[in-house]
Scaffold this motif. Structure first.
Motif, PDB file in Angstrom:
ATOM      1  N   ALA A   1       0.658  -1.265  -0.349  1.00 44.34           N
ATOM      2  CA  ALA A   1      -0.470   0.352   0.096  1.00 44.34           C
ATOM      3  C   ALA A   1       1.065   1.307  -0.031  1.00 44.34           C
ATOM      4  CB  ALA A   1      -1.445  -0.110   1.359  1.00 44.34           C
ATOM      5  N   SER A   2       2.131   1.277   0.767  1.00 41.83           N
ATOM      6  CA  SER A   2       2.728   2.227   0.658  1.00 41.83           C
ATOM      7  C   SER A   2       3.702   2.710  -1.034  1.00 41.83           C
ATOM      8  CB  SER A   2       4.258   2.349   1.391  1.00 41.83           C
ATOM      9  OG  SER A   2       3.617   1.729   2.942  1.00 41.83           O
ATOM     10  N   GLY A   3       3.542   1.949  -1.349  1.00 41.60           N
ATOM     11  CA  GLY A   3       4.088   2.205  -3.097  1.00 41.60           C
ATOM     12  C   GLY A   3       3.150   3.282  -4.350  1.00 41.60           C
ATOM     13  N   GLN A   4       3.286   3.031  -5.186  1.00 38.99           N
ATOM     14  CA  GLN A   4       3.101   4.228  -6.142  1.00 38.99           C
ATOM     15  C   GLN A   4       1.808   3.921  -6.697  1.00 38.99           C
ATOM     16  OE1 GLN A   4       3.492   3.351 -10.857  1.00 38.99           O
ATOM     17  NE2 GLN A   4       3.579   5.618 -11.260  1.00 38.99           N
ATOM     18  N   ILE A   5       1.059   2.994  -7.067  1.00 41.58           N
ATOM     19  CA  ILE A   5      -0.702   2.357  -7.001  1.00 41.58           C
ATOM     20  C   ILE A   5      -1.201   2.597  -5.698  1.00 41.58           C
ATOM     21  CG2 ILE A   5      -2.611   0.956  -8.243  1.00 41.58           C
ATOM     22  CD1 ILE A   5      -0.067   0.322 -10.046  1.00 41.58           C
ATOM     23  N   GLY A   6      -0.670   1.706  -4.721  1.00 39.93           N
ATOM     24  CA  GLY A   6      -1.718   1.515  -3.613  1.00 39.93           C
ATOM     25  C   GLY A   6      -1.297   2.944  -2.584  1.00 39.93           C
TER      26      GLY A   6
ATOM     27  N   TYR B   1      -5.285  -8.545  -8.830  1.00 35.44           N
ATOM     28  CA  TYR B   1      -3.881  -9.503  -8.362  1.00 35.44           C
ATOM     29  C   TYR B   1      -3.750  -8.624  -9.852  1.00 35.44           C
ATOM     30  CZ  TYR B   1       0.170 -11.523  -9.674  1.00 35.44           C
ATOM     31  OH  TYR B   1       1.621 -12.137 -10.758  1.00 35.44           O
ATOM     32  N   PRO B   2      -2.655  -7.406  -9.277  1.00 32.90           N
ATOM     33  CA  PRO B   2      -2.552  -6.638 -10.986  1.00 32.90           C
ATOM     34  C   PRO B   2      -0.995  -7.392 -12.232  1.00 32.90           C
ATOM     35  CG  PRO B   2      -0.998  -5.681  -9.002  1.00 32.90           C
ATOM     36  CD  PRO B   2      -1.892  -6.847  -8.332  1.00 32.90           C
ATOM     37  N   SER B   3      -1.315  -7.167 -12.795  1.00 35.84           N
ATOM     38  CA  SER B   3       0.230  -8.123 -13.663  1.00 35.84           C
ATOM     39  C   SER B   3       0.501  -7.098 -14.879  1.00 35.84           C
ATOM     40  CB  SER B   3      -1.287  -8.819 -14.553  1.00 35.84           C
ATOM     41  OG  SER B   3       0.006  -9.771 -15.338  1.00 35.84           O
TER      42      SER B   3
ATOM     43  N   MET C   1      13.094 -11.697 -15.561  1.00 37.38           N
ATOM     44  CA  MET C   1      12.082 -12.172 -14.054  1.00 37.38           C
ATOM     45  C   MET C   1      11.291 -11.613 -14.131  1.00 37.38           C
ATOM     46  SD  MET C   1      12.510 -14.487 -12.349  1.00 37.38           S
ATOM     47  CE  MET C   1      13.905 -14.560 -11.883  1.00 37.38           C
ATOM     48  N   TYR C   2      10.612 -10.183 -13.928  1.00 44.08           N
ATOM     49  CA  TYR C   2       9.526  -9.856 -14.159  1.00 44.08           C
ATOM     50  C   TYR C   2       8.131 -10.845 -14.686  1.00 44.08           C
ATOM     51  CZ  TYR C   2       6.059  -5.717 -12.980  1.00 44.08           C
ATOM     52  OH  TYR C   2       5.001  -5.009 -13.034  1.00 44.08           O
ATOM     53  N   GLY C   3       8.609 -10.216 -15.507  1.00 49.96           N
ATOM     54  CA  GLY C   3       7.404 -10.463 -16.462  1.00 49.96           C
ATOM     55  C   GLY C   3       7.220 -12.471 -16.282  1.00 49.96           C
TER      56      GLY C   3
ATOM     57  N   TYR D   1      -1.854  -3.814 -15.847  1.00 55.88           N
ATOM     58  CA  TYR D   1      -1.908  -3.025 -16.483  1.00 55.88           C
ATOM     59  C   TYR D   1       0.124  -2.007 -16.915  1.00 55.88           C
ATOM     60  CZ  TYR D   1      -3.302  -1.979 -11.617  1.00 55.88           C
ATOM     61  OH  TYR D   1      -4.612  -1.509 -10.623  1.00 55.88           O
ATOM     62  N   PRO D   2      -0.624  -0.936 -18.052  1.00 50.88           N
ATOM     63  CA  PRO D   2       0.558  -0.688 -18.275  1.00 50.88           C
ATOM     64  C   PRO D   2       1.369   0.953 -17.681  1.00 50.88           C
ATOM     65  CG  PRO D   2      -1.364   0.770 -19.381  1.00 50.88           C
ATOM     66  CD  PRO D   2      -2.092  -0.165 -18.337  1.00 50.88           C
ATOM     67  N   GLY D   3       2.275   0.718 -18.207  1.00 50.59           N
ATOM     68  CA  GLY D   3       2.596   1.979 -17.309  1.00 50.59           C
ATOM     69  C   GLY D   3       2.187   2.834 -17.164  1.00 50.59           C
TER      70      GLY D   3
ATOM     71  N   PRO E   1       6.994   6.412  -8.702  1.00 49.77           N
ATOM     72  CA  PRO E   1       7.537   5.340  -9.234  1.00 49.77           C
ATOM     73  C   PRO E   1       7.736   4.642  -8.703  1.00 49.77           C
ATOM     74  CG  PRO E   1       8.029   6.578 -11.195  1.00 49.77           C
ATOM     75  CD  PRO E   1       7.356   7.422 -10.423  1.00 49.77           C
ATOM     76  N   GLY E   2       8.692   2.926  -8.255  1.00 48.10           N
ATOM     77  CA  GLY E   2       9.310   2.293  -7.464  1.00 48.10           C
ATOM     78  C   GLY E   2       9.698   0.973  -8.320  1.00 48.10           C
ATOM     79  N   GLY E   3      11.115   1.712  -9.405  1.00 46.83           N
ATOM     80  CA  GLY E   3      11.591   1.000 -10.163  1.00 46.83           C
ATOM     81  C   GLY E   3      11.358   0.028 -11.334  1.00 46.83           C
TER      82      GLY E   3
HETATM   83  N1  NAD Z   1       3.556   1.348 -11.454  1.00 46.49           N
HETATM   84  C1  NAD Z   1       3.519   0.307 -12.950  1.00 46.49           C
HETATM   85  O1  NAD Z   1       3.622   0.941 -13.807  1.00 46.49           O
HETATM   86  C2  NAD Z   1       3.112  -0.900 -13.190  1.00 46.49           C
HETATM   87  C3  NAD Z   1       2.315  -1.646 -14.155  1.00 46.49           C
HETATM   88  C4  NAD Z   1       2.375  -2.870 -14.523  1.00 46.49           C
HETATM   89  C5  NAD Z   1       1.832  -3.105 -12.972  1.00 46.49           C
HETATM   90  N2  NAD Z   1       2.213  -2.573 -11.816  1.00 46.49           N
HETATM   91  C6  NAD Z   1       1.622  -3.611 -10.700  1.00 46.49           C
HETATM   92  O2  NAD Z   1       1.253  -3.049  -9.888  1.00 46.49           O
HETATM   93  C7  NAD Z   1       1.297  -3.413  -8.406  1.00 46.49           C
HETATM   94  C8  NAD Z   1       1.771  -2.204  -7.647  1.00 46.49           C
HETATM   95  O3  NAD Z   1       2.852  -1.843  -8.467  1.00 46.49           O
HETATM   96  P1  NAD Z   1       3.380  -0.049  -7.901  1.00 46.49           P
HETATM   97  O4  NAD Z   1       3.712   0.906  -8.979  1.00 46.49           O
HETATM   98  O5  NAD Z   1       2.795   0.639  -6.292  1.00 46.49           O
HETATM   99  O6  NAD Z   1       4.826  -0.467  -7.837  1.00 46.49           O
HETATM  100  P2  NAD Z   1       5.892   0.342  -6.242  1.00 46.49           P
HETATM  101  O7  NAD Z   1       7.547  -0.498  -6.810  1.00 46.49           O
HETATM  102  O8  NAD Z   1       5.757   1.958  -6.162  1.00 46.49           O
HETATM  103  O9  NAD Z   1       5.392  -0.580  -4.978  1.00 46.49           O
HETATM  104  C9  NAD Z   1       5.708  -1.834  -4.151  1.00 46.49           C
HETATM  105  C10 NAD Z   1       4.693  -2.045  -2.792  1.00 46.49           C
HETATM  106  O10 NAD Z   1       5.288  -3.278  -2.810  1.00 46.49           O
HETATM  107  C11 NAD Z   1       5.794  -2.960  -1.262  1.00 46.49           C
HETATM  108  N3  NAD Z   1       7.172  -4.760  -1.138  1.00 46.49           N
HETATM  109  C12 NAD Z   1       7.660  -4.821  -1.634  1.00 46.49           C
HETATM  110  N4  NAD Z   1       8.462  -5.965  -0.658  1.00 46.49           N
HETATM  111  C13 NAD Z   1       7.721  -6.236  -0.255  1.00 46.49           C
HETATM  112  C14 NAD Z   1       7.365  -7.295   0.501  1.00 46.49           C
HETATM  113  N5  NAD Z   1       8.398  -8.947   0.776  1.00 46.49           N
HETATM  114  N6  NAD Z   1       6.258  -7.408   1.504  1.00 46.49           N
HETATM  115  C15 NAD Z   1       5.117  -6.423   1.294  1.00 46.49           C
HETATM  116  N7  NAD Z   1       5.559  -5.175   0.584  1.00 46.49           N
HETATM  117  C16 NAD Z   1       6.617  -5.548  -0.311  1.00 46.49           C
HETATM  118  C17 NAD Z   1       7.066  -1.810  -1.573  1.00 46.49           C
HETATM  119  O11 NAD Z   1       7.902  -1.151  -0.257  1.00 46.49           O
HETATM  120  C18 NAD Z   1       6.270  -0.766  -2.094  1.00 46.49           C
HETATM  121  O12 NAD Z   1       5.328   0.056  -1.403  1.00 46.49           O
HETATM  122  C19 NAD Z   1       3.014  -4.939  -8.287  1.00 46.49           C
HETATM  123  O13 NAD Z   1       1.979  -5.934  -8.472  1.00 46.49           O
HETATM  124  C20 NAD Z   1       3.538  -4.257 -10.255  1.00 46.49           C
HETATM  125  O14 NAD Z   1       4.564  -5.205 -10.562  1.00 46.49           O
HETATM  126  C21 NAD Z   1       2.786  -1.301 -12.386  1.00 46.49           C
END
Ligand code: NAD
Length: 320
Positions: free
Chosen positions: A10-15, A115-117, A142-144, A170-172, A180-182
């Protein structure tokens, strides 16, 4: 008492955008935000937050039991670019994470899992223009690999155990609130900060690299619309293609220059270029449109205008 919603990552970009939206719709106390890192302050103060590592089965089960969880948004993951520098970590977090979440969801009779792909499920052999819903999935990252396996596992849990798992590719994702998170599309967020602050950006992708993208409000809308859709209408479950716009760094620069005419972008492609070259340019998302009414609201011009407006205000207030 009605069941709560759990958000992992939840602390990430989408969460950090999805959690407030879920709290606004279902009630602040009904949405439990979790992550291994601190969330933004507003998110921590607005409702329940727990530190939760998704590779720890007992810890996931304990949170689900303590909060009487009925729905999970499983966002925690290691993204594409970080995943290529740390493939073992990507495997552990992404695959062990989704397997443990699905297993506990099955055991505890959780009602629905998101579950986001990602477009990273596609690879160099996939058609890159108007990429079909059902097509070749042979990613070279590996991500893919983890995202393809997660999609298949989610579909398996639906067919085998009747667990209602839903997901989109999801796209970018571009957002004005959280960096964003890498991922490989991160340039499309970073560029706005640099354009406003320094009128200059060095892009890690080639200028003609067209990729599918989406603005955060559309990402949240897609996620919530799919989760509220009538199950009987869904012919797919975990793997909906999703599109909003496609553009190259050069297209984005030209659009930003309409607002900041002296903005200059240089191009120094790095290891992320190879990842981007293995992904589609445009996506066929008719299945999402037909089965649950998906329709994006933002195109490139509307997204750029809104990003510059929001970030520009923060810059003027000394908050950027
Ligand atoms: N942002 C995009 O462009 C994008 C595109 C396609 C899919 N997605 C998917 O959407 C989802 C969310 O992506 P996002 O952009 O918010 O990513 P993000 O990297 O910003 O956030 C991911 C979060 O997961 C947390 N995390 C990492 N390891 C963990 C663990 N072991 N236990 C609990 N939390 C952990 C991180 O601390 C981070 O806050 C992911 O599944 C990602 O694959 C994102």
């Amino acid at each position: 008492m009605s069941k709560r919603i759990l958000v992992t990552g939840a602390s990430g970009q989408i969460g950090s955008a999805l959690t407030p939206a879920l709290r606004a719709r279902y009630g602040a106390d009904m949405v439990v935000a979790t992550d291994i890192v601190e969330p933004p302050e507003e998110l921590r103060n607005a409702g329940p937050f727990e530190f939760l590592d998704v590779t720890q089965r007992g810890a996931i089960a304990a949170v689900i039991d303590r909060y009487n969880v009925g729905t999970i948004y499983h966002l925690a993951a290691i993204l594409s670019a970080v995943g290529e520098t740390k493939p073992q970590l990507a495997w552990t977090v992404n695959l062990n994470g989704v397997y443990k979440v699905l297993e506990i969801a099955r055991e505890r009779r959780v009602e629905r899992v998101f579950y986001p792909s990602s477009i990273a499920v596609f690879g160099p052999e996939t058609p890159r223009d108007n990429t079909p819903q059902d097509t070749v999935l042979r990613p070279t990252t590996m991500y893919g690999v983890t995202k393809v396996a997660g999609e298949l596992l989610g579909n398996y849990y639906f067919r085998r155990f009747g667990l209602d798992v839903r997901g989109v590719r999801y796209p970018g994702i571009i957002s004005s609130e959280t960096l964003p998170g890498g991922g490989t599309t991160d340039y499309a967020v970073e560029i706005f900060y640099e354009a406003i602050k320094h009128h200059h950006y060095t892009c890690f992708l080639r200028e003609d690299t067209v990729l599918p993208m989406m603005y955060m409000p559309d990402c949240i809308k897609a996620t919530m619309d799919l989760m509220e859709a009538d199950l009987a209408r869904l012919k797919h479950h975990t793997d909906y293609n999703l599109a909003a716009m496609s553009f190259s760094p050069a297209d984005l620069v030209a659009e930003i220059q309409k607002h900041i005419p002296d903005f200059v972008c240089e191009y120094r492609p790095d290891y992320r270029q190879e990842i981007a070259d293995s992904w589609p340019r445009t996506i066929d998302d008719r299945a999402a449109r037909e089965e649950w009414g998906w329709e994006p609201q933002y195109d490139l011009a509307a997204m750029v205008e809104d990003m510059l407006d929001k970030l520009g205000r923060r810059y003027e207030a000394g908050l950027l």
